[in-house]
Design a protein around this motif. Structure first.
Motif, PDB file in Angstrom:
ATOM      1  N   ARG A 230     -38.003 -10.430 -16.183  1.00  0.00           N
ATOM      2  CA  ARG A 230     -36.823 -10.661 -15.183  1.00  0.00           C
ATOM      3  C   ARG A 230     -36.156 -11.680 -15.579  1.00  0.00           C
ATOM      4  O   ARG A 230     -36.702 -12.653 -16.343  1.00  0.00           O
TER       5      ARG A 230
ATOM      6  N   ALA B 123     -44.336 -14.115 -18.970  1.00  0.00           N
ATOM      7  CA  ALA B 123     -45.767 -14.047 -18.577  1.00  0.00           C
ATOM      8  C   ALA B 123     -46.750 -13.303 -19.403  1.00  0.00           C
ATOM      9  O   ALA B 123     -47.794 -13.315 -19.389  1.00  0.00           O
ATOM     10  N   ASN B 124     -46.058 -12.285 -20.151  1.00  0.00           N
ATOM     11  CA  ASN B 124     -46.858 -11.348 -20.792  1.00  0.00           C
ATOM     12  C   ASN B 124     -46.656 -11.122 -22.394  1.00  0.00           C
ATOM     13  O   ASN B 124     -45.409 -11.391 -22.845  1.00  0.00           O
TER      14      ASN B 124
HETATM   15  C1  LIG Z   1     -41.059  -3.655 -13.304  1.00  0.00           C
HETATM   16  C2  LIG Z   1     -41.761  -4.481 -14.174  1.00  0.00           C
HETATM   17  C3  LIG Z   1     -41.352  -5.788 -14.266  1.00  0.00           C
HETATM   18  C4  LIG Z   1     -41.790  -6.606 -15.150  1.00  0.00           C
HETATM   19  N1  LIG Z   1     -41.462  -7.773 -15.401  1.00  0.00           N
HETATM   20  C5  LIG Z   1     -42.041  -8.938 -15.920  1.00  0.00           C
HETATM   21  C6  LIG Z   1     -41.593 -10.124 -16.174  1.00  0.00           C
HETATM   22  O1  LIG Z   1     -40.806 -10.549 -15.529  1.00  0.00           O
HETATM   23  N2  LIG Z   1     -42.529 -11.055 -17.050  1.00  0.00           N
HETATM   24  C7  LIG Z   1     -43.392 -10.676 -17.776  1.00  0.00           C
HETATM   25  O2  LIG Z   1     -43.545 -11.459 -18.531  1.00  0.00           O
HETATM   26  N3  LIG Z   1     -43.675  -9.298 -17.749  1.00  0.00           N
HETATM   27  C8  LIG Z   1     -43.212  -8.265 -17.076  1.00  0.00           C
HETATM   28  N4  LIG Z   1     -43.680  -7.345 -17.066  1.00  0.00           N
HETATM   29  C9  LIG Z   1     -44.524  -6.641 -17.899  1.00  0.00           C
HETATM   30  C10 LIG Z   1     -44.094  -6.803 -19.229  1.00  0.00           C
HETATM   31  O3  LIG Z   1     -42.944  -5.740 -19.396  1.00  0.00           O
HETATM   32  C11 LIG Z   1     -45.267  -6.218 -20.100  1.00  0.00           C
HETATM   33  O4  LIG Z   1     -44.738  -6.510 -21.570  1.00  0.00           O
HETATM   34  C12 LIG Z   1     -45.657  -4.889 -20.401  1.00  0.00           C
HETATM   35  O5  LIG Z   1     -45.789  -4.268 -18.991  1.00  0.00           O
HETATM   36  C13 LIG Z   1     -46.727  -4.721 -21.128  1.00  0.00           C
HETATM   37  O6  LIG Z   1     -47.867  -4.636 -20.296  1.00  0.00           O
HETATM   38  P1  LIG Z   1     -48.835  -5.941 -20.520  1.00  0.00           P
HETATM   39  O7  LIG Z   1     -48.470  -7.295 -20.562  1.00  0.00           O
HETATM   40  O8  LIG Z   1     -49.908  -5.873 -19.173  1.00  0.00           O
HETATM   41  O9  LIG Z   1     -49.781  -5.579 -21.591  1.00  0.00           O
HETATM   42  C14 LIG Z   1     -43.075  -6.294 -16.218  1.00  0.00           C
HETATM   43  C15 LIG Z   1     -43.451  -4.869 -15.926  1.00  0.00           C
HETATM   44  C16 LIG Z   1     -42.886  -4.061 -15.138  1.00  0.00           C
HETATM   45  C17 LIG Z   1     -43.187  -2.511 -15.173  1.00  0.00           C
END
Ligand SMILES: Cc1cc2nc3c(=O)[nH]c(=O)nc-3n(C[C@H](O)[C@H](O)[C@H](O)COP(=O)(O)O)c2cc1C
Length: 451
Positions: free
Chosen positions: A151, A165-166
Protein backbone atom coordinates in the motif's frame (compact mmCIF):
# COMPACT_ATOMS: atom_id res chain seq x y z
CA UNK A 1 -6.49 -18.36 -23.29
CA UNK A 2 -3.61 -16.01 -22.48
CA UNK A 3 -4.45 -12.36 -21.85
CA UNK A 4 -1.65 -10.10 -22.99
CA UNK A 5 -2.70 -7.27 -20.71
CA UNK A 6 -5.47 -5.94 -18.48
CA UNK A 7 -7.54 -4.48 -21.34
CA UNK A 8 -7.47 -7.76 -23.28
CA UNK A 9 -9.00 -9.42 -20.20
CA UNK A 10 -11.63 -6.68 -19.81
CA UNK A 11 -12.54 -6.95 -23.51
CA UNK A 12 -13.28 -10.63 -22.97
CA UNK A 13 -15.56 -10.20 -19.92
CA UNK A 14 -18.74 -9.36 -21.85
CA UNK A 15 -21.67 -9.21 -19.42
CA UNK A 16 -19.34 -9.89 -16.49
CA UNK A 17 -18.19 -6.24 -16.66
CA UNK A 18 -20.49 -3.55 -15.27
CA UNK A 19 -19.92 -0.25 -17.08
CA UNK A 20 -20.76 2.78 -14.91
CA UNK A 21 -21.31 5.85 -17.10
CA UNK A 22 -22.33 8.28 -14.36
CA UNK A 23 -19.43 10.36 -12.94
CA UNK A 24 -17.99 8.94 -9.70
CA UNK A 25 -15.54 10.68 -7.39
CA UNK A 26 -12.38 8.70 -6.47
CA UNK A 27 -12.79 10.19 -3.02
CA UNK A 28 -15.10 7.72 -1.19
CA UNK A 29 -17.74 7.35 -3.94
CA UNK A 30 -15.97 4.62 -5.93
CA UNK A 31 -15.13 2.65 -2.80
CA UNK A 32 -18.78 2.93 -1.71
CA UNK A 33 -19.93 1.34 -4.95
CA UNK A 34 -17.27 -1.38 -4.82
CA UNK A 35 -18.22 -2.18 -1.19
CA UNK A 36 -21.87 -2.47 -2.25
CA UNK A 37 -21.15 -5.09 -4.93
CA UNK A 38 -22.37 -8.64 -4.18
CA UNK A 39 -19.44 -10.98 -3.51
CA UNK A 40 -19.83 -12.78 -6.82
CA UNK A 41 -20.68 -9.61 -8.74
CA UNK A 42 -19.16 -8.44 -12.03
CA UNK A 43 -16.00 -6.38 -12.47
CA UNK A 44 -16.76 -2.64 -12.51
CA UNK A 45 -15.49 -0.09 -15.03
CA UNK A 46 -16.00 3.56 -14.03
CA UNK A 47 -16.05 5.29 -17.41
CA UNK A 48 -16.31 8.82 -16.04
CA UNK A 49 -14.04 9.88 -13.19
CA UNK A 50 -14.91 13.18 -11.51
CA UNK A 51 -11.92 15.54 -11.79
CA UNK A 52 -9.97 13.31 -14.23
CA UNK A 53 -11.33 13.79 -17.76
CA UNK A 54 -10.52 10.83 -20.02
CA UNK A 55 -9.41 8.52 -17.19
CA UNK A 56 -11.17 5.27 -16.34
CA UNK A 57 -11.01 3.15 -13.18
CA UNK A 58 -11.56 -0.60 -12.91
CA UNK A 59 -12.45 -2.42 -9.68
CA UNK A 60 -13.80 -5.70 -8.33
CA UNK A 61 -11.58 -7.27 -10.99
CA UNK A 62 -10.83 -10.64 -9.38
CA UNK A 63 -13.66 -10.73 -6.83
CA UNK A 64 -15.25 -13.91 -8.18
CA UNK A 65 -13.55 -17.32 -8.37
CA UNK A 66 -15.10 -17.74 -11.76
CA UNK A 67 -13.34 -14.62 -13.09
CA UNK A 68 -10.02 -15.69 -11.54
CA UNK A 69 -10.42 -19.05 -13.26
CA UNK A 70 -11.13 -17.29 -16.55
CA UNK A 71 -8.05 -15.12 -16.13
CA UNK A 72 -5.95 -18.27 -15.91
CA UNK A 73 -7.80 -19.95 -18.77
CA UNK A 74 -9.32 -22.65 -16.57
CA UNK A 75 -12.53 -23.50 -14.67
CA UNK A 76 -13.46 -23.00 -11.03
CA UNK A 77 -13.23 -26.73 -10.37
CA UNK A 78 -9.76 -26.92 -11.87
CA UNK A 79 -8.52 -23.65 -10.38
CA UNK A 80 -6.47 -25.03 -7.49
CA UNK A 81 -5.00 -27.90 -9.53
CA UNK A 82 -4.13 -25.54 -12.43
CA UNK A 83 -2.52 -23.05 -10.08
CA UNK A 84 -0.44 -25.70 -8.33
CA UNK A 85 0.69 -27.33 -11.57
CA UNK A 86 1.68 -24.10 -13.30
CA UNK A 87 3.44 -22.48 -10.37
CA UNK A 88 5.72 -25.50 -10.02
CA UNK A 89 7.19 -24.68 -13.43
CA UNK A 90 7.92 -21.02 -14.27
CA UNK A 91 8.24 -19.12 -17.55
CA UNK A 92 10.95 -16.44 -17.66
CA UNK A 93 9.97 -12.92 -18.79
CA UNK A 94 11.26 -11.44 -22.05
CA UNK A 95 12.49 -7.94 -22.86
CA UNK A 96 10.62 -5.96 -25.49
CA UNK A 97 10.80 -2.56 -27.21
CA UNK A 98 7.04 -2.36 -27.70
CA UNK A 99 5.89 -0.60 -24.53
CA UNK A 100 2.41 0.99 -24.49
CA UNK A 101 3.04 2.01 -20.88
CA UNK A 102 5.58 4.56 -22.16
CA UNK A 103 3.11 6.39 -24.44
CA UNK A 104 2.94 9.36 -22.07
CA UNK A 105 5.90 10.25 -19.86
CA UNK A 106 6.10 12.67 -16.95
CA UNK A 107 9.72 12.89 -15.82
CA UNK A 108 10.19 14.36 -12.31
CA UNK A 109 6.42 14.82 -11.79
CA UNK A 110 5.47 17.29 -9.14
CA UNK A 111 2.01 16.08 -8.14
CA UNK A 112 0.81 12.51 -8.47
CA UNK A 113 -2.64 13.44 -7.16
CA UNK A 114 -3.42 15.57 -10.21
CA UNK A 115 -2.26 12.89 -12.69
CA UNK A 116 -3.83 9.69 -11.31
CA UNK A 117 -7.32 9.17 -9.81
CA UNK A 118 -6.07 7.41 -6.67
CA UNK A 119 -8.99 6.33 -4.48
CA UNK A 120 -9.67 7.44 -0.93
CA UNK A 121 -11.65 4.49 0.44
CA UNK A 122 -12.88 4.69 4.03
CA UNK A 123 -14.19 7.61 6.10
CA UNK A 124 -11.16 7.75 8.43
CA UNK A 125 -8.45 7.26 5.80
CA UNK A 126 -5.62 9.78 6.03
CA UNK A 127 -5.64 10.37 2.26
CA UNK A 128 -5.69 8.60 -1.09
CA UNK A 129 -3.98 5.17 -1.10
CA UNK A 130 -2.67 3.12 -4.00
CA UNK A 131 -3.80 -0.41 -3.13
CA UNK A 132 -3.10 -2.45 -6.22
CA UNK A 133 0.42 -1.32 -7.09
CA UNK A 134 2.75 -4.18 -7.94
CA UNK A 135 5.99 -2.87 -6.48
CA UNK A 136 9.08 -4.10 -8.33
CA UNK A 137 12.73 -3.85 -7.30
CA UNK A 138 15.95 -5.82 -6.98
CA UNK A 139 18.12 -6.94 -4.08
CA UNK A 140 20.96 -4.37 -4.02
CA UNK A 141 23.43 -7.14 -3.08
CA UNK A 142 22.49 -9.96 -5.47
CA UNK A 143 20.33 -8.32 -8.14
CA UNK A 144 17.57 -10.85 -7.36
CA UNK A 145 14.20 -9.49 -8.47
CA UNK A 146 11.34 -9.07 -5.98
CA UNK A 147 7.75 -7.93 -6.21
CA UNK A 148 4.70 -7.57 -4.01
CA UNK A 149 1.60 -5.46 -3.52
CA UNK A 150 2.41 -2.71 -1.01
CA UNK A 151 0.00 0.00 0.00
CA UNK A 152 1.17 3.54 -0.74
CA UNK A 153 -0.16 6.77 0.68
CA UNK A 154 -0.21 9.78 -1.63
CA UNK A 155 1.31 12.55 0.45
CA UNK A 156 1.29 15.45 -1.99
CA UNK A 157 4.14 16.73 -4.11
CA UNK A 158 6.40 13.92 -5.28
CA UNK A 159 6.26 11.84 -2.09
CA UNK A 160 4.41 8.69 -1.06
CA UNK A 161 4.51 6.60 2.12
CA UNK A 162 4.98 2.84 1.54
CA UNK A 163 4.21 -0.04 3.92
CA UNK A 164 7.14 -2.46 3.65
CA UNK A 165 6.10 -5.09 6.20
CA UNK A 166 6.83 -8.18 4.11
CA UNK A 167 9.80 -9.73 2.39
CA UNK A 168 11.39 -9.64 -0.05
CA UNK A 169 10.96 -5.88 -0.43
CA UNK A 170 11.31 -5.17 3.29
CA UNK A 171 14.63 -7.08 3.26
CA UNK A 172 15.89 -5.31 0.12
CA UNK A 173 15.07 -1.95 1.66
CA UNK A 174 16.82 -2.88 4.92
CA UNK A 175 19.95 -3.88 2.96
CA UNK A 176 19.94 -0.62 0.97
CA UNK A 177 19.47 1.33 4.17
CA UNK A 178 22.47 -0.34 5.84
CA UNK A 179 24.53 0.85 2.84
CA UNK A 180 22.96 4.33 3.24
CA UNK A 181 21.54 4.17 -0.30
CA UNK A 182 18.07 4.76 -1.75
CA UNK A 183 16.29 1.71 -3.20
CA UNK A 184 15.11 2.00 -6.81
CA UNK A 185 11.51 0.85 -7.23
CA UNK A 186 8.82 0.88 -9.90
CA UNK A 187 5.10 0.44 -9.26
CA UNK A 188 3.09 -1.25 -12.01
CA UNK A 189 -0.62 -0.36 -12.02
CA UNK A 190 -3.21 -2.05 -14.19
CA UNK A 191 -1.62 -5.41 -14.94
CA UNK A 192 -3.43 -8.56 -16.04
CA UNK A 193 -4.79 -10.71 -13.17
CA UNK A 194 -2.11 -13.42 -13.49
CA UNK A 195 0.62 -10.90 -12.71
CA UNK A 196 -1.38 -9.43 -9.85
CA UNK A 197 -1.82 -12.89 -8.34
CA UNK A 198 1.87 -13.77 -8.79
CA UNK A 199 2.84 -10.57 -6.95
CA UNK A 200 1.21 -11.77 -3.74
CA UNK A 201 2.20 -15.44 -3.85
CA UNK A 202 4.05 -16.54 -0.74
CA UNK A 203 7.28 -17.33 -2.54
CA UNK A 204 9.69 -17.10 0.41
CA UNK A 205 13.36 -16.01 0.29
CA UNK A 206 14.53 -19.13 -1.59
CA UNK A 207 11.41 -19.34 -3.74
CA UNK A 208 11.02 -18.80 -7.47
CA UNK A 209 11.19 -15.43 -9.20
CA UNK A 210 7.62 -14.07 -9.11
CA UNK A 211 7.95 -12.78 -12.68
CA UNK A 212 8.59 -16.41 -13.73
CA UNK A 213 5.53 -17.41 -11.68
CA UNK A 214 3.45 -14.76 -13.45
CA UNK A 215 4.61 -16.13 -16.81
CA UNK A 216 3.71 -19.66 -15.77
CA UNK A 217 0.28 -18.59 -14.52
CA UNK A 218 -0.57 -16.75 -17.75
CA UNK A 219 1.08 -19.37 -19.95
CA UNK A 220 3.39 -16.89 -21.73
CA UNK A 221 6.38 -14.72 -20.75
CA UNK A 222 5.65 -11.36 -19.14
CA UNK A 223 6.91 -8.61 -21.49
CA UNK A 224 9.35 -6.27 -19.73
CA UNK A 225 10.97 -2.97 -20.60
CA UNK A 226 13.56 -0.94 -18.68
CA UNK A 227 12.07 1.96 -16.65
CA UNK A 228 13.03 5.54 -17.61
CA UNK A 229 14.66 6.80 -14.43
CA UNK A 230 15.41 3.75 -12.22
CA UNK A 231 17.26 0.46 -12.71
CA UNK A 232 14.12 -1.69 -12.72
CA UNK A 233 12.39 -3.67 -15.49
CA UNK A 234 8.64 -3.02 -15.67
CA UNK A 235 5.70 -4.74 -17.42
CA UNK A 236 5.60 -3.08 -20.84
CA UNK A 237 1.83 -3.55 -21.18
CA UNK A 238 0.82 -2.17 -17.76
CA UNK A 239 -1.55 0.78 -17.77
CA UNK A 240 0.62 3.01 -15.57
CA UNK A 241 4.09 2.81 -14.01
CA UNK A 242 5.32 5.03 -11.18
CA UNK A 243 9.11 5.16 -10.78
CA UNK A 244 10.92 6.30 -7.67
CA UNK A 245 13.33 5.68 -4.83
CA UNK A 246 12.68 4.61 -1.26
CA UNK A 247 14.76 7.06 0.78
CA UNK A 248 17.17 5.64 3.36
CA UNK A 249 16.81 6.39 7.06
CA UNK A 250 13.47 8.19 6.81
CA UNK A 251 10.16 7.19 8.46
CA UNK A 252 6.92 9.13 8.49
CA UNK A 253 3.38 8.37 9.61
CA UNK A 254 1.55 6.51 6.83
CA UNK A 255 -2.15 6.16 7.59
CA UNK A 256 -4.70 5.86 8.95
CA UNK A 257 -5.76 3.37 6.30
CA UNK A 258 -8.86 1.14 6.40
CA UNK A 259 -7.08 -2.23 6.01
CA UNK A 260 -8.08 -5.68 4.83
CA UNK A 261 -8.73 -6.54 8.49
CA UNK A 262 -11.71 -4.15 8.58
CA UNK A 263 -9.80 -1.76 10.90
CA UNK A 264 -7.71 1.35 10.45
CA UNK A 265 -3.98 0.81 10.67
CA UNK A 266 -1.27 3.50 10.76
CA UNK A 267 2.45 2.87 10.63
CA UNK A 268 5.76 4.71 10.75
CA UNK A 269 6.77 3.84 7.20
CA UNK A 270 9.48 4.57 4.64
CA UNK A 271 9.01 7.34 2.09
CA UNK A 272 9.21 7.13 -1.71
CA UNK A 273 10.37 10.06 -3.82
CA UNK A 274 8.85 9.77 -7.30
CA UNK A 275 11.13 10.24 -10.30
CA UNK A 276 8.70 9.53 -13.19
CA UNK A 277 5.18 8.48 -14.12
CA UNK A 278 4.57 6.82 -17.47
CA UNK A 279 1.21 5.63 -18.76
CA UNK A 280 -0.90 4.67 -21.74
CA UNK A 281 -2.63 7.57 -23.48
CA UNK A 282 -6.10 6.32 -22.36
CA UNK A 283 -5.00 4.54 -19.17
CA UNK A 284 -7.28 2.53 -16.86
CA UNK A 285 -6.41 2.99 -13.18
CA UNK A 286 -6.93 -0.17 -11.08
CA UNK A 287 -8.78 -0.02 -7.76
CA UNK A 288 -8.74 -2.67 -5.04
CA UNK A 289 -11.04 -1.71 -2.20
CA UNK A 290 -9.73 -3.14 1.12
CA UNK A 291 -11.89 -5.64 3.04
CA UNK A 292 -13.86 -6.82 0.02
CA UNK A 293 -14.28 -10.05 -1.95
CA UNK A 294 -11.66 -8.71 -4.37
CA UNK A 295 -8.97 -9.02 -1.69
CA UNK A 296 -10.35 -12.34 -0.39
CA UNK A 297 -10.08 -13.76 -3.85
CA UNK A 298 -6.47 -12.68 -4.34
CA UNK A 299 -5.49 -14.12 -0.99
CA UNK A 300 -7.47 -17.27 -1.61
CA UNK A 301 -5.33 -18.26 -4.55
CA UNK A 302 -1.95 -16.75 -3.74
CA UNK A 303 -1.93 -17.61 -0.03
CA UNK A 304 -4.63 -20.31 0.34
CA UNK A 305 -3.91 -22.53 -2.64
CA UNK A 306 -0.18 -22.00 -2.13
CA UNK A 307 -0.54 -23.25 1.47
CA UNK A 308 -2.63 -26.20 0.26
CA UNK A 309 0.21 -27.19 -2.08
CA UNK A 310 2.81 -26.89 0.68
CA UNK A 311 0.72 -28.92 3.14
CA UNK A 312 0.23 -31.68 0.58
CA UNK A 313 4.00 -32.09 0.34
CA UNK A 314 4.01 -32.89 4.08
CA UNK A 315 0.87 -34.97 4.52
CA UNK A 316 -1.43 -37.26 2.52
CA UNK A 317 -5.24 -36.98 2.38
CA UNK A 318 -5.65 -33.18 2.32
CA UNK A 319 -8.71 -32.60 0.13
CA UNK A 320 -9.10 -28.80 0.02
CA UNK A 321 -8.42 -25.52 1.83
CA UNK A 322 -10.39 -22.28 1.96
CA UNK A 323 -9.40 -18.98 3.54
CA UNK A 324 -12.54 -17.65 5.18
CA UNK A 325 -14.00 -14.60 3.45
CA UNK A 326 -13.53 -11.31 5.26
CA UNK A 327 -10.79 -12.54 7.61
CA UNK A 328 -7.77 -11.22 5.70
CA UNK A 329 -6.33 -14.73 5.48
CA UNK A 330 -6.26 -15.16 9.29
CA UNK A 331 -8.83 -17.99 9.30
CA UNK A 332 -8.93 -21.18 7.22
CA UNK A 333 -10.97 -24.35 6.84
CA UNK A 334 -9.20 -27.48 5.63
CA UNK A 335 -10.84 -30.75 4.65
CA UNK A 336 -9.32 -34.20 5.03
CA UNK A 337 -10.23 -37.48 3.38
CA UNK A 338 -10.58 -40.45 5.78
CA UNK A 339 -9.18 -38.55 8.73
CA UNK A 340 -7.94 -40.17 11.92
CA UNK A 341 -7.96 -37.88 15.00
CA UNK A 342 -4.14 -37.81 14.95
CA UNK A 343 -4.15 -36.67 11.28
CA UNK A 344 -6.30 -33.65 12.08
CA UNK A 345 -4.09 -32.61 15.01
CA UNK A 346 -0.95 -33.00 12.91
CA UNK A 347 -2.50 -30.94 10.16
CA UNK A 348 -3.45 -28.18 12.61
CA UNK A 349 0.15 -27.95 13.86
CA UNK A 350 1.55 -27.97 10.33
CA UNK A 351 -0.81 -25.31 8.95
CA UNK A 352 -0.44 -22.96 11.92
CA UNK A 353 3.34 -23.06 11.77
CA UNK A 354 3.64 -22.76 7.99
CA UNK A 355 1.69 -19.58 7.36
CA UNK A 356 2.50 -16.49 9.37
CA UNK A 357 -0.95 -14.95 8.76
CA UNK A 358 -2.98 -17.98 9.78
CA UNK A 359 -4.40 -17.73 13.31
CA UNK A 360 -7.45 -20.01 13.43
CA UNK A 361 -7.86 -23.23 11.47
CA UNK A 362 -10.80 -25.64 11.43
CA UNK A 363 -10.29 -29.18 10.09
CA UNK A 364 -13.32 -31.03 8.71
CA UNK A 365 -14.00 -34.16 6.67
CA UNK A 366 -14.43 -34.04 2.91
CA UNK A 367 -18.21 -34.55 3.24
CA UNK A 368 -18.35 -30.89 4.34
CA UNK A 369 -18.54 -28.11 1.72
CA UNK A 370 -15.77 -25.87 3.07
CA UNK A 371 -16.97 -22.87 1.03
CA UNK A 372 -20.42 -23.04 2.63
CA UNK A 373 -20.37 -21.33 6.09
CA UNK A 374 -23.54 -23.23 7.08
CA UNK A 375 -21.87 -26.60 6.59
CA UNK A 376 -18.68 -25.58 8.42
CA UNK A 377 -20.73 -24.29 11.35
CA UNK A 378 -22.69 -27.57 11.31
CA UNK A 379 -19.48 -29.63 11.51
CA UNK A 380 -18.26 -27.53 14.43
CA UNK A 381 -21.64 -27.76 16.17
CA UNK A 382 -21.98 -31.52 15.87
CA UNK A 383 -18.51 -33.09 15.53
CA UNK A 384 -16.33 -30.90 17.71
CA UNK A 385 -15.88 -31.08 21.49
CA UNK A 386 -14.05 -27.94 22.68
CA UNK A 387 -12.04 -29.55 25.49
CA UNK A 388 -11.01 -32.59 23.47
CA UNK A 389 -10.59 -31.07 20.04
CA UNK A 390 -8.94 -27.67 20.50
CA UNK A 391 -5.23 -27.09 19.93
CA UNK A 392 -3.73 -23.80 21.16
CA UNK A 393 -0.24 -22.66 20.20
CA UNK A 394 1.16 -19.83 22.35
CA UNK A 395 3.97 -17.36 21.80
CA UNK A 396 3.66 -17.37 18.00
CA UNK A 397 4.56 -14.52 15.65
CA UNK A 398 1.65 -12.08 15.32
CA UNK A 399 0.74 -10.48 12.01
CA UNK A 400 1.49 -6.76 11.93
CA UNK A 401 -2.01 -5.60 10.91
CA UNK A 402 -3.87 -7.83 13.41
CA UNK A 403 -5.03 -5.39 16.13
CA UNK A 404 -5.60 -8.21 18.64
CA UNK A 405 -1.80 -8.71 18.90
CA UNK A 406 -1.70 -5.29 20.57
CA UNK A 407 1.44 -4.28 18.67
CA UNK A 408 3.53 -6.82 20.62
CA UNK A 409 4.50 -8.84 17.56
CA UNK A 410 3.40 -12.08 19.23
CA UNK A 411 0.11 -13.87 19.64
CA UNK A 412 -1.46 -17.29 19.95
CA UNK A 413 -3.08 -19.55 17.37
CA UNK A 414 -5.88 -22.07 17.55
CA UNK A 415 -6.92 -25.19 15.69
CA UNK A 416 -10.29 -26.94 15.95
CA UNK A 417 -10.64 -30.57 14.97
CA UNK A 418 -14.22 -30.83 13.66
CA UNK A 419 -13.71 -34.16 11.92
CA UNK A 420 -16.29 -36.87 12.55
CA UNK A 421 -16.07 -39.84 14.88
CA UNK A 422 -16.08 -43.33 13.37
CA UNK A 423 -19.67 -44.39 14.23
CA UNK A 424 -22.73 -44.26 11.92
CA UNK A 425 -24.21 -41.51 14.08
CA UNK A 426 -21.88 -39.15 12.17
CA UNK A 427 -23.21 -40.14 8.72
CA UNK A 428 -24.71 -37.07 7.07
CA UNK A 429 -28.40 -37.31 6.12
CA UNK A 430 -28.99 -37.29 2.37
CA UNK A 431 -31.85 -37.04 -0.16
CA UNK A 432 -32.00 -39.94 -2.66
CA UNK A 433 -30.13 -38.96 -5.85
CA UNK A 434 -33.09 -39.32 -8.25
CA UNK A 435 -35.34 -37.11 -6.11
CA UNK A 436 -32.59 -34.50 -5.76
CA UNK A 437 -32.03 -34.48 -9.55
CA UNK A 438 -35.76 -34.00 -10.21
CA UNK A 439 -35.93 -31.13 -7.73
CA UNK A 440 -32.95 -29.40 -9.34
CA UNK A 441 -34.28 -29.75 -12.86
CA UNK A 442 -37.80 -28.53 -11.97
CA UNK A 443 -36.42 -25.54 -10.06
CA UNK A 444 -34.11 -24.70 -12.96
CA UNK A 445 -37.07 -24.87 -15.36
CA UNK A 446 -39.22 -22.48 -13.33
CA UNK A 447 -36.24 -20.18 -12.89
CA UNK A 448 -35.86 -20.43 -9.10
CA UNK A 449 -32.24 -21.57 -9.23
CA UNK A 450 -29.52 -21.45 -11.83
CA UNK A 451 -29.43 -24.56 -14.05
C1 LIG B 1 -4.29 -7.10 -1.07
C2 LIG B 1 -2.91 -7.21 -0.49
C3 LIG B 1 -2.30 -6.08 0.04
C4 LIG B 1 -1.01 -6.16 0.57
N1 LIG B 1 -0.45 -5.03 1.09
C5 LIG B 1 0.79 -5.10 1.64
C6 LIG B 1 1.41 -3.93 2.18
O1 LIG B 1 0.84 -2.85 2.19
N2 LIG B 1 2.65 -4.06 2.71
C7 LIG B 1 3.32 -5.25 2.73
O2 LIG B 1 4.45 -5.31 3.22
N3 LIG B 1 2.76 -6.38 2.21
C8 LIG B 1 1.53 -6.32 1.66
N4 LIG B 1 0.96 -7.44 1.12
C9 LIG B 1 1.74 -8.68 1.08
C10 LIG B 1 2.84 -8.59 0.06
O3 LIG B 1 2.37 -8.29 -1.24
C11 LIG B 1 3.67 -9.88 0.07
O4 LIG B 1 4.87 -9.69 -0.58
C12 LIG B 1 3.07 -11.09 -0.55
O5 LIG B 1 1.76 -11.30 -0.16
C13 LIG B 1 3.92 -12.33 -0.24
O6 LIG B 1 3.45 -12.93 0.92
P1 LIG B 1 4.33 -13.18 2.22
O7 LIG B 1 4.94 -11.89 2.62
O8 LIG B 1 3.32 -13.70 3.20
O9 LIG B 1 5.38 -14.17 1.87
C14 LIG B 1 -0.32 -7.40 0.58
C15 LIG B 1 -0.94 -8.53 0.06
C16 LIG B 1 -2.22 -8.45 -0.48
C17 LIG B 1 -2.87 -9.68 -1.04
Amino acid sequence: MTYRDLRAFLDDLGGDLLRVGQAFDPRHEMAALLRAMPSDGPAVLFESVAGYPGARVVGNLVASRQRVAKALGTTENELAATYLLRTRQGIAPRQTDEAPVKEVQHIAPQDLGTLLPVLTHYAGDGGPFITTGVVLCSDPATGRRGMGIHRMMVKGGNRMGILLANPPLSAFHAAAEVAGKPLDIAVALGVEPALLIAAVVKAGPQGPDKMDLAGALRGAPVELVRAETVAVDVPARAEVVIEGRVLPGLREIEGPFGENTGYYFSNLSPVVEMTAITHRRDFIYPALCPWTADVDSLLSLAAGTELLGQLRTQMAGIADLDLTTGTCGFTAVISLSKARPSDARRLIHLALSMDKRLKIVTVVDDDVDIRNPREVAWALATRFQPERDTVILSGMEGYVIDPSCGGSGTGSRMGMNATRGSGPEFDKITIPAAAAAKARSVLAEIGSVAG
